[in-house]
Design a protein around this motif. Sequence first.
Motif, PDB file in Angstrom:
ATOM      1  N   LYS A  80     110.990   8.956   3.016  1.00 55.21           N
ATOM      2  CA  LYS A  80     110.019   9.914   3.536  1.00 55.21           C
ATOM      3  C   LYS A  80     108.907   9.218   4.312  1.00 55.21           C
ATOM      4  N   LEU A  81     108.438   8.082   3.790  1.00 52.00           N
ATOM      5  CA  LEU A  81     107.324   7.393   4.462  1.00 52.00           C
ATOM      6  C   LEU A  81     107.745   6.894   5.843  1.00 52.00           C
ATOM      7  N   PHE A  82     109.035   6.503   5.994  1.00 54.85           N
ATOM      8  CA  PHE A  82     109.495   6.086   7.320  1.00 54.85           C
ATOM      9  C   PHE A  82     109.529   7.259   8.281  1.00 54.85           C
ATOM     10  N   LYS A 104     107.333   9.678   8.380  1.00 57.21           N
ATOM     11  CA  LYS A 104     106.015  10.245   8.669  1.00 57.21           C
ATOM     12  C   LYS A 104     105.396   9.650   9.928  1.00 57.21           C
ATOM     13  N   GLU A 105     104.494  10.438  10.490  1.00 53.93           N
ATOM     14  CA  GLU A 105     103.653   9.920  11.575  1.00 53.93           C
ATOM     15  C   GLU A 105     102.774   8.797  11.005  1.00 53.93           C
ATOM     16  N   PHE A 128      99.302   6.335  11.303  1.00 51.98           N
ATOM     17  CA  PHE A 128      97.999   6.055  11.898  1.00 51.98           C
ATOM     18  C   PHE A 128      97.714   4.574  11.689  1.00 51.98           C
ATOM     19  N   VAL A 149      94.822   1.742  11.804  1.00 55.20           N
ATOM     20  CA  VAL A 149      93.366   1.619  11.896  1.00 55.20           C
ATOM     21  C   VAL A 149      93.002   0.461  12.807  1.00 55.20           C
ATOM     22  N   VAL A 153      90.420   6.614  -4.894  1.00 53.02           N
ATOM     23  CA  VAL A 153      91.670   6.960  -4.173  1.00 53.02           C
ATOM     24  C   VAL A 153      92.546   5.760  -3.808  1.00 53.02           C
ATOM     25  N   GLU A 174      94.563   0.468  -0.772  1.00 56.11           N
ATOM     26  CA  GLU A 174      95.644   1.150  -0.067  1.00 56.11           C
ATOM     27  C   GLU A 174      95.208   2.466   0.575  1.00 56.11           C
ATOM     28  N   VAL A 175      93.923   2.784   0.541  1.00 56.03           N
ATOM     29  CA  VAL A 175      93.495   4.113   0.978  1.00 56.03           C
ATOM     30  C   VAL A 175      93.751   4.358   2.462  1.00 56.03           C
ATOM     31  N   GLU A 176      93.647   3.336   3.307  1.00 61.56           N
ATOM     32  CA  GLU A 176      93.756   3.564   4.746  1.00 61.56           C
ATOM     33  C   GLU A 176      95.166   3.411   5.290  1.00 61.56           C
ATOM     34  N   PHE A 177      96.130   3.072   4.433  1.00 53.57           N
ATOM     35  CA  PHE A 177      97.502   2.916   4.918  1.00 53.57           C
ATOM     36  C   PHE A 177      98.189   4.262   4.980  1.00 53.57           C
ATOM     37  N   SER A 178      98.976   4.470   6.045  1.00 54.15           N
ATOM     38  CA  SER A 178      99.727   5.720   6.108  1.00 54.15           C
ATOM     39  C   SER A 178     101.119   5.443   6.655  1.00 54.15           C
ATOM     40  N   TYR A 213     102.156   2.192   4.792  1.00 50.20           N
ATOM     41  CA  TYR A 213     101.939   2.305   3.347  1.00 50.20           C
ATOM     42  C   TYR A 213     103.150   1.770   2.602  1.00 50.20           C
ATOM     43  N   TYR A 243     103.552  -0.453  -0.754  1.00 51.86           N
ATOM     44  CA  TYR A 243     104.349   0.127  -1.839  1.00 51.86           C
ATOM     45  C   TYR A 243     105.441  -0.860  -2.263  1.00 51.86           C
TER      46      TYR A 243
END
Lengths: 145, 272
Positions: free
Chosen positions: B44-46, B48-49, B51, B53, B184, B188-192, B196, B200
Amino acid sequence: MFKKYRKKSPWILHYNAGSCNGCDIEILACLSPKYDLERFGVINTGNPKQSDIFLVTGPVTYRSRERLVELYNQMPNPKVVVAVGSCTCTGGVFRGMYNVEDGIDRYIPVDVYIPGCAASPELIMDGVVKGLEILETKQKVSDDK
Amino acid sequence: MEYLFILLVPIFGGLLYGVERVVKARMQNRIGPPILQPFYDMGKLFDKETFMVNNYHIIFAIMYLLTLWVAVGLMILGDNMLYVIFIHLLASIFFVLSGYSVNSTYSHIGSNRELLSIVAYEPILILIAVGFYIQNGTFSIAMIQQNSPQIFNMFLLFLAFILVVPIKLKKSPFDATEAHQEIVGGIEVEFSGMFYEIVYTAKWIEYIFIYLFLALFGGDSFLFQVILFLFVFMVVNIIDNSTARVKINHLVKITLFFGLSLSIINLVMLGV
């Protein structure tokens, strides 16, 4: 190629837009041993950048509306918005009050409406599973970009 | 054979993480996610869009993953124990730097706490290595694994190691560095999205690192290593399910006070 995994690992972001906490408690009840949403792979992340499903409770108060839109914008596509409870869908008992917007769909697009005051855990689970079907049809890059 | 195992380390780590989530759910009388859930999350993470930073944020995260992988690889190949511990420290420092490279408060708090937790657990790991040196006359992991189990002589060091496991695996009571409901996730809060996934996966490799380290106490007996693994796995999860989070300053105090005293007493006993 990875599209089929969307359904299997929905991570939830829960935001309280001025709710009375009734619906929030029911959402937490969904994660508890009796209903156990985690068996669908759900995690309550609390981080907009890593979540797929946006669970909103409460009518949108003036204070919370900017944060609501901000959180929505921070979530990466594909994403699904689920409005939990009567207040969130229409304003509920707070409809027409001076400090409240009537429901979240005035600000962000909503995919699933869950009625009830408070919405029961069974309905919330039903709504989340319905949201997963919608999640599969969403585009990775949104149209409005 | 060993090289194949090193390549497959993330997969074993993911499986271990999946099994652990099921075990934790069963302890709470829940059904729990499927065992392959971490890999579904990966898919799923692959999808996703993502972002981004800034560049350094991602580069440091990749360095964290690779350095950790190298540390585990050296451990499997039976290299020097001090070497492995310091490369693992380097990996943690890369992770801390990636937390500092973004302008997010939560990320900075996470980095500060990660540094404090390194201060807490690193001396204990080094003292355990010293204990193995006194016992075996060498830091080489390959040599340590040829000798008989040393846990009976190093029991207090083993207890100190049990204090380290929840810190490294981000489990309560010692999960103040991650603290999902409070900061939060810290660093890891800013990884998407797929970025991410880097963090993980590194988390899964951390599992393998800590349990391979534990296996050193079992010496040459495979059966003993398995028993140790099952024992620590269950104890850590029971404690994780039954305790609340302690503050970061208490984490440092508890770990340094109990961990260091236990280790030093044991080293003195070994020396005599």
